[in-house]
Motif scaffolding. Structure first.
Motif, mmCIF file in Angstrom:
data_model
loop_
_atom_site.group_PDB
_atom_site.id
_atom_site.type_symbol
_atom_site.label_atom_id
_atom_site.label_comp_id
_atom_site.label_asym_id
_atom_site.label_seq_id
_atom_site.Cartn_x
_atom_site.Cartn_y
_atom_site.Cartn_z
ATOM 1 N N ASN A 33 0.798 -1.229 0.000
ATOM 2 C CA ASN A 33 0.000 0.000 0.000
ATOM 3 C C ASN A 33 0.826 1.272 0.000
ATOM 4 O O ASN A 33 0.449 2.262 -0.647
ATOM 5 C CB ASN A 33 -0.928 0.015 1.224
ATOM 6 C CG ASN A 33 -1.930 -1.122 1.203
ATOM 7 O OD1 ASN A 33 -2.291 -1.627 0.149
ATOM 8 N ND2 ASN A 33 -2.366 -1.544 2.376
ATOM 9 N N GLU A 34 1.947 1.275 0.734
ATOM 10 C CA GLU A 34 2.693 2.514 0.952
ATOM 11 C C GLU A 34 3.901 2.657 0.030
ATOM 12 O O GLU A 34 4.388 3.765 -0.168
ATOM 13 C CB GLU A 34 3.177 2.567 2.412
ATOM 14 C CG GLU A 34 2.067 2.573 3.438
ATOM 15 C CD GLU A 34 1.479 3.961 3.638
ATOM 16 O OE1 GLU A 34 2.226 4.939 3.563
ATOM 17 O OE2 GLU A 34 0.260 4.042 3.850
ATOM 18 N N LEU A 35 4.384 1.559 -0.510
ATOM 19 C CA LEU A 35 5.620 1.619 -1.287
ATOM 20 C C LEU A 35 5.393 1.290 -2.759
ATOM 21 O O LEU A 35 5.553 2.141 -3.631
ATOM 22 C CB LEU A 35 6.667 0.674 -0.678
ATOM 23 C CG LEU A 35 7.150 1.051 0.728
ATOM 24 C CD1 LEU A 35 8.083 -0.018 1.287
ATOM 25 C CD2 LEU A 35 7.838 2.406 0.726
ATOM 26 N N PHE A 36 5.021 0.051 -3.060
ATOM 27 C CA PHE A 36 4.996 -0.338 -4.468
ATOM 28 C C PHE A 36 3.780 0.195 -5.217
ATOM 29 O O PHE A 36 3.893 0.606 -6.373
ATOM 30 C CB PHE A 36 5.062 -1.863 -4.618
ATOM 31 C CG PHE A 36 5.309 -2.281 -6.034
ATOM 32 C CD1 PHE A 36 6.552 -2.108 -6.616
ATOM 33 C CD2 PHE A 36 4.292 -2.832 -6.804
ATOM 34 C CE1 PHE A 36 6.786 -2.483 -7.928
ATOM 35 C CE2 PHE A 36 4.516 -3.201 -8.119
ATOM 36 C CZ PHE A 36 5.774 -3.034 -8.678
ATOM 37 N N GLU A 37 2.610 0.181 -4.594
ATOM 38 C CA GLU A 37 1.405 0.632 -5.307
ATOM 39 C C GLU A 37 1.521 2.071 -5.808
ATOM 40 O O GLU A 37 1.258 2.340 -6.985
ATOM 41 C CB GLU A 37 0.166 0.471 -4.431
ATOM 42 C CG GLU A 37 -1.121 0.873 -5.146
ATOM 43 C CD GLU A 37 -2.349 0.728 -4.278
ATOM 44 O OE1 GLU A 37 -3.459 0.851 -4.815
ATOM 45 O OE2 GLU A 37 -2.192 0.486 -3.073
ATOM 46 N N PRO A 38 1.925 3.048 -4.950
ATOM 47 C CA PRO A 38 2.074 4.407 -5.477
ATOM 48 C C PRO A 38 3.173 4.524 -6.520
ATOM 49 O O PRO A 38 3.055 5.310 -7.472
ATOM 50 C CB PRO A 38 2.387 5.245 -4.231
ATOM 51 C CG PRO A 38 2.827 4.281 -3.202
ATOM 52 C CD PRO A 38 2.118 3.000 -3.498
ATOM 53 N N ALA A 39 4.256 3.764 -6.360
ATOM 54 C CA ALA A 39 5.324 3.794 -7.361
ATOM 55 C C ALA A 39 4.835 3.240 -8.691
ATOM 56 O O ALA A 39 5.122 3.799 -9.762
ATOM 57 C CB ALA A 39 6.518 2.984 -6.858
ATOM 58 N N PHE A 40 4.098 2.145 -8.643
ATOM 59 C CA PHE A 40 3.549 1.539 -9.850
ATOM 60 C C PHE A 40 2.578 2.491 -10.540
ATOM 61 O O PHE A 40 2.592 2.647 -11.764
ATOM 62 C CB PHE A 40 2.853 0.236 -9.485
ATOM 63 C CG PHE A 40 2.231 -0.484 -10.646
ATOM 64 C CD1 PHE A 40 2.977 -1.357 -11.412
ATOM 65 C CD2 PHE A 40 0.898 -0.282 -10.979
ATOM 66 C CE1 PHE A 40 2.404 -2.022 -12.493
ATOM 67 C CE2 PHE A 40 0.322 -0.930 -12.043
ATOM 68 C CZ PHE A 40 1.075 -1.809 -12.810
ATOM 69 N N GLY A 41 1.718 3.140 -9.746
ATOM 70 C CA GLY A 41 0.738 4.051 -10.324
ATOM 71 C C GLY A 41 1.357 5.272 -10.965
ATOM 72 O O GLY A 41 0.862 5.771 -11.977
ATOM 73 N N GLN A 42 2.455 5.769 -10.388
ATOM 74 C CA GLN A 42 3.064 6.983 -10.916
ATOM 75 C C GLN A 42 4.072 6.709 -12.034
ATOM 76 O O GLN A 42 4.050 7.359 -13.076
ATOM 77 C CB GLN A 42 3.764 7.748 -9.776
ATOM 78 C CG GLN A 42 4.190 9.166 -10.123
ATOM 79 C CD GLN A 42 5.456 9.233 -10.967
ATOM 80 O OE1 GLN A 42 6.382 8.458 -10.734
ATOM 81 N NE2 GLN A 42 5.476 10.127 -11.935
ATOM 82 N N ALA A 43 4.962 5.752 -11.818
ATOM 83 C CA ALA A 43 6.077 5.553 -12.744
ATOM 84 C C ALA A 43 5.831 4.450 -13.765
ATOM 85 O O ALA A 43 6.561 4.356 -14.754
ATOM 86 C CB ALA A 43 7.348 5.243 -11.953
ATOM 87 N N GLY A 44 4.845 3.612 -13.546
ATOM 88 C CA GLY A 44 4.589 2.531 -14.481
ATOM 89 C C GLY A 44 5.324 1.264 -14.103
ATOM 90 O O GLY A 44 6.199 1.241 -13.240
#
Length: 228
Positions: free
Chosen positions: A49-60
């Motif tokens: 929730n805090e690390l990979f999901e936002p990174a995936f959503g923003q950077a692809g």
């Protein structure tokens, strides 16, 4: 900046307290295994929730995946080198070094995500995960090397202070980092955390506690998920 300092202390104080407990007392294996498993559960939720999901959503997927594997690779290689160079008798020192290798990217990610209003679930996950790592590492230093004084406590305290500094510096630099840079830090920290879980925390929890530690892992996941 004050918030970053408080969050950094929130990860460092449990680390130092865990070292004090490990040096002074011998906890039942069942209790220590439950702490490890609960911490592993919180870290699973935080990575998602805090690390990979936002990174995936923003950077692809490509950038997030590369950073994820880079973080996991750095920890796996460093942990292997520690085990090879120091050997099984120095596992307590290896756990402390592992805390640094894992904590630096995690606390950096914690610092850079504060402005976005996130980070609380990650704070809980890191703090809870630091306790059993410190207890185990300090206890092994005491038992395998016969260290009865408080010398190792200064090393654990220095480790905690390093994590505080990393959190504050990460927060200070966040304004100068692009969204993609922040995503790389988040995914890298997620990869390092996954490697810690797979290589160290969860195997040790199962070895010490047995089959029932899965329930403690589920409880930790639920707590961090709800907080997140």
């Amino acid at each position: 900046m004050l918030i970053a300092l408080l969050y950094g202390l929130g990860t460092a104080v449990p680390l130092v307290l865990g070292a004090v407990i490990g040096l002074r007392w011998t906890l039942p294996k069942a209790v220590l295994a439950s702490l490890m498993a609960f911490g592993a559960g919180t870290m699973i939720a935080a990575v998602s929730n805090e690390l990979f999901e936002p990174a995936f959503g923003q950077a692809g997927v490509l950038i997030a995946a590369l950073a994820l594997f880079a973080g996991a690779g750095v920890y796996v290689v460093a942990n292997h080198l520690i085990e090879t160079r120091l050997g099984a008798s120095a596992i307590g020192w290896a756990l402390m070094l592992g805390t640094v290798l894992d904590g630096i990217p995690e606390n950096t990610a914690l610092g850079v995500t504060l402005d976005g209003g996130g980070g609380f679930a990650l704070l809980v996950a890191v703090a809870v995960g630091n306790v059993p790592e410190a207890i185990s590492g300090a206890a092994l230093m005491r038992d395998k090397h016969g260290i009865r004084d408080w010398g190792p406590l200064w090393l654990w305290t220095a480790t905690g202070l390093t994590l505080v500094v990393v959190t504050v510096v990460g927060h200070a630099l966040s304004d100068n980092l692009s969204a993609t840079h922040i995503s790389v830090v988040q995914a890298f920290a997620g990869g390092a955390t996954i490697a810690v879980l797979a290589d160290s925390l969860m195997p040790e929890a199962y070895r010490e506690g047995g089959w029932w530690v899965g329930m403690a892992t589920a409880a930790g996941f639920l707590v961090a998920f709800v907080l997140g």
